[in-house]
Design an enzyme around this catalytic site. Structure first.
Site, PDB file in Angstrom:
ATOM      1  N   CYS A 120       7.398  18.017 -22.559  1.00  0.00           N
ATOM      2  CA  CYS A 120       8.392  17.122 -23.155  1.00  0.00           C
ATOM      3  C   CYS A 120       7.681  15.974 -23.874  1.00  0.00           C
ATOM      4  O   CYS A 120       6.526  15.656 -23.584  1.00  0.00           O
ATOM      5  CB  CYS A 120       9.297  16.574 -22.053  1.00  0.00           C
ATOM      6  SG  CYS A 120      10.497  15.342 -22.625  1.00  0.00           S
ATOM      7  N   GLU A 149      17.362  21.771 -20.115  1.00  0.00           N
ATOM      8  CA  GLU A 149      17.166  20.328 -19.896  1.00  0.00           C
ATOM      9  C   GLU A 149      17.189  19.534 -21.199  1.00  0.00           C
ATOM     10  O   GLU A 149      18.007  18.612 -21.347  1.00  0.00           O
ATOM     11  CB  GLU A 149      15.863  20.100 -19.107  1.00  0.00           C
ATOM     12  CG  GLU A 149      15.784  18.739 -18.427  1.00  0.00           C
ATOM     13  CD  GLU A 149      15.113  17.675 -19.266  1.00  0.00           C
ATOM     14  OE1 GLU A 149      14.938  16.560 -18.763  1.00  0.00           O
ATOM     15  OE2 GLU A 149      14.786  17.938 -20.454  1.00  0.00           O
ATOM     16  N   HIS A 185       4.004  11.107 -24.222  1.00  0.00           N
ATOM     17  CA  HIS A 185       3.905   9.649 -24.216  1.00  0.00           C
ATOM     18  C   HIS A 185       3.201   9.100 -22.974  1.00  0.00           C
ATOM     19  O   HIS A 185       2.790   7.940 -22.959  1.00  0.00           O
ATOM     20  CB  HIS A 185       5.293   9.026 -24.344  1.00  0.00           C
ATOM     21  CG  HIS A 185       5.887   9.207 -25.702  1.00  0.00           C
ATOM     22  ND1 HIS A 185       7.199   8.899 -25.989  1.00  0.00           N
ATOM     23  CD2 HIS A 185       5.349   9.662 -26.863  1.00  0.00           C
ATOM     24  CE1 HIS A 185       7.439   9.159 -27.262  1.00  0.00           C
ATOM     25  NE2 HIS A 185       6.334   9.630 -27.810  1.00  0.00           N
ATOM     26  N   CYS A 239      27.126   6.805  -9.347  1.00  0.00           N
ATOM     27  CA  CYS A 239      27.224   8.232  -9.016  1.00  0.00           C
ATOM     28  C   CYS A 239      28.639   8.591  -8.563  1.00  0.00           C
ATOM     29  O   CYS A 239      29.224   9.590  -9.005  1.00  0.00           O
ATOM     30  CB  CYS A 239      26.231   8.593  -7.919  1.00  0.00           C
ATOM     31  SG  CYS A 239      24.521   8.812  -8.482  1.00  0.00           S
ATOM     32  N   HIS A 294       8.837  18.087 -16.114  1.00  0.00           N
ATOM     33  CA  HIS A 294      10.199  17.994 -15.579  1.00  0.00           C
ATOM     34  C   HIS A 294      11.180  18.983 -16.208  1.00  0.00           C
ATOM     35  O   HIS A 294      12.325  19.042 -15.790  1.00  0.00           O
ATOM     36  CB  HIS A 294      10.740  16.562 -15.742  1.00  0.00           C
ATOM     37  CG  HIS A 294      10.773  16.080 -17.155  1.00  0.00           C
ATOM     38  ND1 HIS A 294       9.706  15.435 -17.727  1.00  0.00           N
ATOM     39  CD2 HIS A 294      11.724  16.146 -18.111  1.00  0.00           C
ATOM     40  CE1 HIS A 294       9.994  15.125 -18.983  1.00  0.00           C
ATOM     41  NE2 HIS A 294      11.230  15.551 -19.242  1.00  0.00           N
ATOM     42  N   CYS A 326      22.536   6.445 -12.175  1.00  0.00           N
ATOM     43  CA  CYS A 326      22.354   6.233 -10.738  1.00  0.00           C
ATOM     44  C   CYS A 326      21.498   4.993 -10.470  1.00  0.00           C
ATOM     45  O   CYS A 326      20.456   4.798 -11.108  1.00  0.00           O
ATOM     46  CB  CYS A 326      21.694   7.475 -10.135  1.00  0.00           C
ATOM     47  SG  CYS A 326      21.192   7.303  -8.412  1.00  0.00           S
ATOM     48  N   SER A 357       8.188  13.020 -23.311  1.00  0.00           N
ATOM     49  CA  SER A 357       7.829  12.043 -22.279  1.00  0.00           C
ATOM     50  C   SER A 357       6.427  12.314 -21.733  1.00  0.00           C
ATOM     51  O   SER A 357       5.665  11.378 -21.456  1.00  0.00           O
ATOM     52  CB  SER A 357       8.843  12.092 -21.131  1.00  0.00           C
ATOM     53  OG  SER A 357      10.138  11.822 -21.597  1.00  0.00           O
TER      54      SER A 357
END
Length: 386
Positions: free
Chosen positions: A65, A186, A70, A130, A94, A138, A67
């Site tokens: 990803c 995802e 990065h 949530c 992830h 959350c 992310s």
């Protein structure tokens, strides 16, 4: 088990004061303000134990990803680029799918051998957001592969409530294709959340523009096409990604570095001066993209901010009043039936994101996979783990 672990130095920038909670947990709210000189290493770690409400997953695929990119990349001072919450050291990765190896005694819906995909937003289910349905917000959220153990590993433990069965995808994909598709849910979920959940509506017939043709931008293109957009326009600075955007349903795709015309002017010309109804920021370049989007936004139009970057962008706020326009920030892919609906679309054959996959790496080459992502010419890079 083998796992890819990212670590870095805790070195808050001058002027940034971590809270006591950040200091105590070594969990930075803004990773790019704290973590410096990252290092990546494949290590031997114990196979995770599971709680009664968890399953142990043998990871089959994990996608790289932005992310992860990065976390790898740094600015001139050596700080990571990722601006979200980060706890290090951490097993990263992830976007994953795999096979249930073991199920806790309170697990109801999964058994060993089931093929699963997982939400990477680890929501508690007990806090007020949530319990009000806003699981992506959350109060105790953890992020797999960023603040909690991730899936560039042979095994990962996950709560049952964060998992979805992908057994049914065998109706349209072979074994490898099932796990590839499971990974793509995802990033597609982030796009789905922005287009259909964040403000509750996406009208068939709308004109949609997508700035940034990385995986989330590409998924936005594909979903806009599936949902009945009358015109989908993609913008990027990388030709390879624009080619993928056309394959996934963009009517038009432009390299903004080569056109000689600004994106805003192009949108107005292509729409007869009306502008675009939906504008998706998936480039993480708000300082550049937002001015183009706001001046080419149709009446009652929406700017959906999906890109993430530690930056500010100026806007002429009066246009929100005059045009009854909206700017919407959206995070995550959990809740709201997002995973379930994407799986349904994939199973129906109406949504096939496999063209997005441009590279496969063996797990032994996982660091090379992350490094290659920095080139930004790929759609989705997959790491084959099991």
């Amino acid at each position: 088990m083998k796992a890819l672990v990212a670590s870095a130095q805790w070195a808050p920038r001058p002027g940034y004061r971590p809270t006591p909670a950040e200091e105590g947990l070594k969990r930075a709210h803004i990773g790019s303000q704290v973590w410096r000189f990252p290092e990546f290493e494949v290590k031997d770690l114990p196979t995770p134990d599971i709680d009664d409400d968890e399953v142990l997953i043998r990871v089959k695929r994990c996608g790289v990803c932005g992310s992860d990119t990065h976390l790898w990349e740094t600015d001139p001072e050596g700080y990571i680029i990722y601006s979200g919450p980060v706890r290090l050291p951490c097993v990263i990765g992830h976007e994953y799918s795999g096979v249930v190896e073991k199920a806790g005694k309170k697990v109801v819906n999964f058994r060993p051998g089931d093929r699963v995909a997982a939400e990477s937003v680890i929501w508690c289910g007990l806090c007020t957001p949530c319990r009000s349905g806003a699981v992506n917000q959350c109060e105790r959220v953890e992020l797999a592969g960023i603040t909690a153990p991730g899936a560039f590993a042979e095994y990962i433990a996950a709560k049952e409530r964060h998992l979805w069965s992908i057994n049914g995808l065998s109706a349209v994909y072979d074994e490898d294709g099932v796990f590839d598709a499971g990974v793509l849910i995802e990033p597609a979920g982030c796009a789905y959340n922005g287009l259909f959940i964040g403000d509750g509506a996406f009208a068939p017939g709308a004109v949609v523009t997508v700035f940034g043709a990385g995986p989330i931008g590409l998924a936005s293109v594909a979903l806009a096409r599936v949902a009945g957009a009358s015109l989908v326009i993609a913008f990027d600075v990388i030709d390879e990604r624009l080619t993928l955007a056309k394959k996934l349903g963009a009517d038009l795709a432009y390299n903004v570095g080569k056109t000689g015309t600004s994106p805003g002017d192009m949108i107005l010309e292509l729409t007869g001066g009306r502008g675009a109804d939906i504008q998706v920021e998936a480039a993480g370049a708000a300082k550049t993209t937002i001015p183009e989007m706001e001046r080419s936004l149709a009446v009652n139009g929406k700017i959906i901010y999906l890109g993430r970057a530690s930056t500010s962008a100026s806007m002429y706020m009066d246009m929100l009043v005059s045009g009854a326009n909206k700017v919407i920030g959206v995070r995550g892919h959990a809740g709201y039936g997002i995973y379930n609906n994407i799986i349904r679309l994939m199973k129906s054959g109406r949504l096939d994101l496999s063209v997005m996959i441009t590279s496969h790496f063996a797990f032994k080459d996982v660091i090379e996979a992350v490094k290659k992502s920095s080139e930004r010419t790929d759609g989705k890079i997959m790491v084959d783990i099991g």
